[in-house]
Design an enzyme around this catalytic site. Structure first.
Site, PDB file in Angstrom:
ATOM      1  N   HIS A   1       0.843  -1.201   0.000  1.00 26.96           N
ATOM      2  CA  HIS A   1       0.000   0.000   0.000  1.00 26.96           C
ATOM      3  C   HIS A   1       0.876   1.248   0.000  1.00 26.96           C
ATOM      4  O   HIS A   1       2.073   1.166   0.249  1.00 26.96           O
ATOM      5  CB  HIS A   1      -0.906   0.029   1.253  1.00 26.96           C
ATOM      6  CG  HIS A   1      -0.129   0.218   2.522  1.00 26.96           C
ATOM      7  ND1 HIS A   1       0.543  -0.803   3.139  1.00 26.96           N
ATOM      8  CD2 HIS A   1       0.105   1.323   3.274  1.00 26.96           C
ATOM      9  CE1 HIS A   1       1.153  -0.353   4.223  1.00 26.96           C
ATOM     10  NE2 HIS A   1       0.910   0.944   4.327  1.00 26.96           N
TER      11      HIS A   1
ATOM     12  N   ASP B   1       0.684   5.252   1.773  1.00 23.89           N
ATOM     13  CA  ASP B   1      -0.018   5.917   2.871  1.00 23.89           C
ATOM     14  C   ASP B   1      -0.806   7.121   2.330  1.00 23.89           C
ATOM     15  O   ASP B   1      -0.296   7.868   1.497  1.00 23.89           O
ATOM     16  CB  ASP B   1       0.975   6.374   3.948  1.00 23.89           C
ATOM     17  CG  ASP B   1       1.646   5.200   4.640  1.00 23.89           C
ATOM     18  OD1 ASP B   1       1.103   4.084   4.596  1.00 23.89           O
ATOM     19  OD2 ASP B   1       2.729   5.399   5.231  1.00 23.89           O
TER      20      ASP B   1
ATOM     21  N   ARG C   1       6.174  -8.727  15.837  1.00 21.30           N
ATOM     22  CA  ARG C   1       6.861  -7.475  15.526  1.00 21.30           C
ATOM     23  C   ARG C   1       5.957  -6.307  15.893  1.00 21.30           C
ATOM     24  O   ARG C   1       4.735  -6.405  15.762  1.00 21.30           O
ATOM     25  CB  ARG C   1       7.170  -7.443  14.028  1.00 21.30           C
ATOM     26  CG  ARG C   1       7.700  -6.120  13.521  1.00 21.30           C
ATOM     27  CD  ARG C   1       8.044  -6.224  12.044  1.00 21.30           C
ATOM     28  NE  ARG C   1       8.635  -4.981  11.567  1.00 21.30           N
ATOM     29  CZ  ARG C   1       7.934  -3.986  11.029  1.00 21.30           C
ATOM     30  NH1 ARG C   1       6.630  -4.086  10.893  1.00 21.30           N
ATOM     31  NH2 ARG C   1       8.546  -2.891  10.632  1.00 21.30           N
TER      32      ARG C   1
ATOM     33  N   HIS D   1       4.803   0.213   0.029  1.00 19.15           N
ATOM     34  CA  HIS D   1       5.501  -0.621   1.015  1.00 19.15           C
ATOM     35  C   HIS D   1       4.579  -1.710   1.533  1.00 19.15           C
ATOM     36  O   HIS D   1       3.362  -1.656   1.352  1.00 19.15           O
ATOM     37  CB  HIS D   1       6.055   0.247   2.161  1.00 19.15           C
ATOM     38  CG  HIS D   1       5.055   1.150   2.800  1.00 19.15           C
ATOM     39  ND1 HIS D   1       4.573   2.289   2.195  1.00 19.15           N
ATOM     40  CD2 HIS D   1       4.435   1.085   3.998  1.00 19.15           C
ATOM     41  CE1 HIS D   1       3.709   2.869   2.985  1.00 19.15           C
ATOM     42  NE2 HIS D   1       3.589   2.162   4.095  1.00 19.15           N
TER      43      HIS D   1
END
Ligand SMILES: O=C(O)CCC(=O)C(=O)O
Ligand SMILES: [Fe+2]
Length: 183
Positions: free
Chosen positions: A61, A63, A127, A117
């Protein structure tokens, strides 16, 4: 958390100011249309995924903001699309990652590019990351800093968010800036 958000906000304003200045405009140009009520922090937790190392933690995607500042732990998994290839970002807890968002791409008339990303899940370890999103107020016009050879039509952050939401609902994915192309 508030102190952290405040520090991220100051840093985002400083960096946005430098990037805007670099294009020859007043460093306050974006700050003027940004609004602390629309800027936000996202706390991401990616559980370990033993099924497959090829599982997404977060699908590819861009941002939908001006600028994103990201802090990640030492696990890794973030990848950026560079020259049509996915490049892994080395995890470093002591560093911040700064990503251009869709709105800065539109405002800069494609001089700055919103980076695609994704996050790959880790087989064994969970994570964490924290992302700060610098956003304008819903009704401010994003427009472009240029007055000629415009690539995108004027739109508000509200228009953009509504379009993204509509595309995700109807198509299952975000279409993004290409919805606002002039030609
Ligand atoms: O967790 C990461 O490294 C990336 C998070 C991200 O891209 C987002 O929250 O939009
Ligand atoms: Fe993101």
């Amino acid at each position: 958390m508030e102190v952290f958000a405040g520090a991220m906000a100051n840093l985002a304003e400083l960096l946005a100011g430098i990037l805007v200045n670099n294009l020859g405009y007043r460093k306050e140009a974006l700050q003027d249309i940004c609004d602390s009520s629309t800027c936000f922090l996202r706390l991401n937790r990616y559980p370990a995924c033993p099924i497959s190392p090829e599982m997404f933690g977060l699908v590819p995607h861009t941002d939908s903001d001006f600028l994103t500042i990201l802090s990640q732990d030492e696990v890794g998994g973030l990848q950026l699309l560079k020259d049509s290839k996915w490049v892994a970002v080395k995890p470093n807890q002591d560093a911040l990652i700064v990503n251009i968002g869709d709105l800065f791409q539109a405002w800069s008339n494609d001089v700055y590019k919103s980076v695609e990303h994704k996050v790959m899940a880790n087989e064994k370890r969970e994570r964490y990351s924290i992302a700060y999103f610098m956003c304008p107020s819903y009704d401010s016009l994003i427009g472009s800093c240029r007055s000629q050879s415009l690539i995108y039509r004027n739109f508000t952050f509200r228009d953009y968010r509504n379009q993204v939401q509509q595309d995700v609902q109807k198509l299952g994915h975000k279409v993004g800036l290409s919805r606002f192309l002039l030609r």
